[in-house]
Write a protein that holds these residues in place. Structure first.
Motif, PDB file in Angstrom:
ATOM      1  N   ASP A  78       0.830  -1.216   0.000  1.00 43.72           N
ATOM      2  CA  ASP A  78       0.000   0.000   0.000  1.00 43.72           C
ATOM      3  C   ASP A  78       0.858   1.257   0.000  1.00 43.72           C
ATOM      4  N   ASP A  79       2.004   1.220   0.658  1.00 47.94           N
ATOM      5  CA  ASP A  79       2.903   2.374   0.701  1.00 47.94           C
ATOM      6  C   ASP A  79       3.661   2.557  -0.614  1.00 47.94           C
ATOM      7  N   ILE A  80       3.877   1.479  -1.318  1.00 47.45           N
ATOM      8  CA  ILE A  80       4.550   1.561  -2.633  1.00 47.45           C
ATOM      9  C   ILE A  80       3.608   2.192  -3.642  1.00 47.45           C
ATOM     10  N   GLY A  81       2.367   1.756  -3.617  1.00 49.64           N
ATOM     11  CA  GLY A  81       1.347   2.328  -4.485  1.00 49.64           C
ATOM     12  C   GLY A  81       1.237   1.645  -5.831  1.00 49.64           C
ATOM     13  N   ALA A  82       0.127   1.870  -6.476  1.00 45.28           N
ATOM     14  CA  ALA A  82      -0.179   1.210  -7.747  1.00 45.28           C
ATOM     15  C   ALA A  82       0.643   1.742  -8.916  1.00 45.28           C
ATOM     16  N   ALA A  83       0.922   3.030  -8.953  1.00 46.72           N
ATOM     17  CA  ALA A  83       1.617   3.606 -10.116  1.00 46.72           C
ATOM     18  C   ALA A  83       3.002   2.991 -10.339  1.00 46.72           C
ATOM     19  N   PRO A  84       3.859   2.852  -9.317  1.00 43.89           N
ATOM     20  CA  PRO A  84       5.156   2.213  -9.556  1.00 43.89           C
ATOM     21  C   PRO A  84       5.036   0.744  -9.960  1.00 43.89           C
ATOM     22  N   VAL A  85       4.072   0.045  -9.383  1.00 43.12           N
ATOM     23  CA  VAL A  85       3.863  -1.366  -9.743  1.00 43.12           C
ATOM     24  C   VAL A  85       3.393  -1.463 -11.185  1.00 43.12           C
ATOM     25  N   ASP A  86       2.476  -0.589 -11.583  1.00 40.32           N
ATOM     26  CA  ASP A  86       2.004  -0.569 -12.974  1.00 40.32           C
ATOM     27  C   ASP A  86       3.141  -0.258 -13.943  1.00 40.32           C
ATOM     28  N   ALA A  87       4.030   0.651 -13.556  1.00 33.76           N
ATOM     29  CA  ALA A  87       5.179   0.994 -14.408  1.00 33.76           C
ATOM     30  C   ALA A  87       6.099  -0.217 -14.577  1.00 33.76           C
ATOM     31  N   TRP A  88       6.320  -0.967 -13.498  1.00 34.21           N
ATOM     32  CA  TRP A  88       7.132  -2.185 -13.597  1.00 34.21           C
ATOM     33  C   TRP A  88       6.444  -3.193 -14.509  1.00 34.21           C
ATOM     34  N   CYS A  89       5.152  -3.390 -14.323  1.00 29.21           N
ATOM     35  CA  CYS A  89       4.413  -4.360 -15.134  1.00 29.21           C
ATOM     36  C   CYS A  89       4.419  -3.980 -16.613  1.00 29.21           C
ATOM     37  N   ALA A 110       3.551  -9.363 -16.997  1.00 29.86           N
ATOM     38  CA  ALA A 110       3.351  -9.952 -15.673  1.00 29.86           C
ATOM     39  C   ALA A 110       2.344 -11.094 -15.738  1.00 29.86           C
ATOM     40  N   ALA A 111       1.369 -11.002 -16.624  1.00 27.58           N
ATOM     41  CA  ALA A 111       0.361 -12.050 -16.774  1.00 27.58           C
ATOM     42  C   ALA A 111       0.968 -13.364 -17.258  1.00 27.58           C
ATOM     43  N   ASP A 112       2.162 -13.307 -17.858  1.00 33.50           N
ATOM     44  CA  ASP A 112       2.829 -14.521 -18.339  1.00 33.50           C
ATOM     45  C   ASP A 112       3.660 -15.212 -17.256  1.00 33.50           C
ATOM     46  N   TRP A 113       3.840 -14.560 -16.121  1.00 31.15           N
ATOM     47  CA  TRP A 113       4.628 -15.115 -15.025  1.00 31.15           C
ATOM     48  C   TRP A 113       3.816 -16.222 -14.349  1.00 31.15           C
ATOM     49  N   GLY A 168      12.187  -4.066 -16.531  1.00 27.53           N
ATOM     50  CA  GLY A 168      12.040  -3.069 -15.476  1.00 27.53           C
ATOM     51  C   GLY A 168      12.624  -3.584 -14.172  1.00 27.53           C
ATOM     52  N   ALA A 169      13.135  -2.692 -13.369  1.00 27.42           N
ATOM     53  CA  ALA A 169      13.740  -3.060 -12.084  1.00 27.42           C
ATOM     54  C   ALA A 169      12.878  -2.503 -10.959  1.00 27.42           C
ATOM     55  N   PRO A 170      12.037  -3.326 -10.361  1.00 33.00           N
ATOM     56  CA  PRO A 170      11.153  -2.819  -9.314  1.00 33.00           C
ATOM     57  C   PRO A 170      11.936  -2.211  -8.163  1.00 33.00           C
ATOM     58  N   GLY A 171      11.585  -0.988  -7.798  1.00 40.52           N
ATOM     59  CA  GLY A 171      12.251  -0.297  -6.702  1.00 40.52           C
ATOM     60  C   GLY A 171      13.724  -0.030  -6.962  1.00 40.52           C
ATOM     61  N   GLY A 172      14.139  -0.085  -8.229  1.00 37.16           N
ATOM     62  CA  GLY A 172      15.548   0.102  -8.556  1.00 37.16           C
ATOM     63  C   GLY A 172      16.395  -1.128  -8.281  1.00 37.16           C
TER      64      GLY A 172
END
Length: 180
Positions: free
Chosen positions: A94-105, A161-164, A111-115
């Motif tokens: 919840d603190d990470i938020g949807a926008a960064p997760v969507d950008a990774w997806c 991500a749907a292929d994972w 993409g490198a989640p959280g760097g």
């Protein structure tokens, strides 16, 4: 012939709602011992060598340590670690938020989640280790690594991500045919 016998670590404690990759969290001691018993029984039934490879993170290494107490050789290899989620690791989703997760997806493979580490990098280290392990290797690892092993085996580089693959259950066994 099945060559790699891998188990996902037991359910970690106190991680609900958190992004857990390289964060070193504990598992219940009894659950680690229970999984070690299951691995030992399978090895006895199927005639495997008494050697186990594990991630250095406690949720995997604790299982290996139980087996070592019973005479097994325990090899720790950092290439069995979960995906490195960088700055996200250990934080609440919840603190990470949807926008960064969507950008990774949107760039799931590279993409490198959280760097942290990309899925492509995870696949690469997984492939390298699988080529080095002896036949009939016993492994205790994380869901991300096990999914990467499945993708390497199947020759899949998941662009979405749907292929994972779906995560194996905690304590579940994942077997892969010989040489990937």
């Amino acid at each position: 012939m099945t060559a790699f016998h891998a188990w996902r670590h037991p359910r970690p404690q106190h991680v609900a709602g958190r992004c857990i990759g390289r964060t070193d969290v504990a598992v219940d001691r009894r659950k680690a011992k229970r999984l070690a018993h299951r691995i030992r029984a399978a090895a006895r039934r199927e005639g495997w060598a008494h050697v186990v490879w594990s991630s250095p993170l406690r949720r995997c290494a604790d299982v290996g340590r139980w087996l070592a107490r019973w005479g097994w050789r325990h090899r720790i290899d950092a290439r069995l670690c979960e995906l490195d989620f960088g700055d996200w690791d250990g934080r609440r989703w919840d603190d990470i938020g949807a926008a960064p997760v969507d950008a990774w997806c949107a760039d799931f493979l590279h993409g490198a989640p959280g760097g942290g580490e990309s899925v492509a990098q995870l696949l690469s280290r997984c492939r390298a280790l699988l080529h080095e392990l002896p036949a009939q290797a016993c492994i205790v690892a994380h869901a991300g690594w096990l999914n990467a092993a499945r993708c390497v085996h199947d020759g899949v580089a998941p662009a979405r991500a749907a292929d994972w693959p779906a995560a194996p259950a905690y304590g579940a066994r994942v077997s892969l045919p010989s040489r990937v």
